[in-house]
Write a protein that holds these residues in place. Sequence first.
Motif, PDB file in Angstrom:
ATOM      1  N   LYS A  29       0.573  -1.176   0.051  1.00 42.72           N
ATOM      2  CA  LYS A  29      -0.010  -0.023   0.096  1.00 42.72           C
ATOM      3  C   LYS A  29       0.827   1.149  -0.020  1.00 42.72           C
ATOM      4  O   LYS A  29       1.694   1.559   0.830  1.00 42.72           O
ATOM      5  N   VAL A  30       0.858   2.071  -1.084  1.00 42.89           N
ATOM      6  CA  VAL A  30       1.760   3.079  -1.217  1.00 42.89           C
ATOM      7  C   VAL A  30       0.861   4.279  -1.287  1.00 42.89           C
ATOM      8  O   VAL A  30       0.036   4.489  -2.122  1.00 42.89           O
ATOM      9  N   ASP A  31       1.116   5.049  -0.241  1.00 47.48           N
ATOM     10  CA  ASP A  31       0.581   6.427   0.043  1.00 47.48           C
ATOM     11  C   ASP A  31       1.398   7.769  -0.146  1.00 47.48           C
ATOM     12  O   ASP A  31       2.470   7.628   0.549  1.00 47.48           O
ATOM     13  N   ILE A  32       1.175   8.515  -1.079  1.00 47.11           N
ATOM     14  CA  ILE A  32       1.956   9.824  -1.079  1.00 47.11           C
ATOM     15  C   ILE A  32       0.782  10.743  -0.943  1.00 47.11           C
ATOM     16  O   ILE A  32      -0.037  11.157  -1.621  1.00 47.11           O
ATOM     17  N   HIS A  33       0.769  11.397   0.281  1.00 44.73           N
ATOM     18  CA  HIS A  33      -0.004  12.335   0.436  1.00 44.73           C
ATOM     19  C   HIS A  33      -0.064  13.825   0.018  1.00 44.73           C
ATOM     20  O   HIS A  33      -1.122  14.389  -0.182  1.00 44.73           O
TER      21      HIS A  33
END
Length: 133
Positions: free
Chosen positions: A79-83
């Motif tokens: 799960k890759v999150d770039i906010h």
Amino acid sequence: MNIFALLKKGCLYILFFILLLNDTSLNQFVKLPVMLAHFTEHRQRDSQIGFIQFLAMHYWGTDLNDNDNDRDAQLPYKKVDIHSIDHPVIPTIRPVIEKHLVLSSVVVQPVFNNDLLPQPALGSLFRPPKIAV
């Protein structure tokens, strides 16, 4: 080399590294020890599993129903999150001097009539009375 120059260069490298980890998905590399620990857990259950089979099971295929979905979600790149994407702006120390070339002595500036701008007389508490027609 001057000690302050080395200190400034070191601070810039640290700042660059922090920004790189924050704004890209490279911060997922921090989760590599979790992946190795999870691999050893799978090796304890089944000693015949290899690392490529482990990767294929978790990333490319269907995972076994072994009730460790919470642990699987902690693996890197699951799960890759770039906010946000922030780009810091560091002001220059030297002032920037702009030189303008004047072609003529007469400068024509257009007059804009914008109906969206508020009119202070209409927004005032005390405004002129309306005439009924």
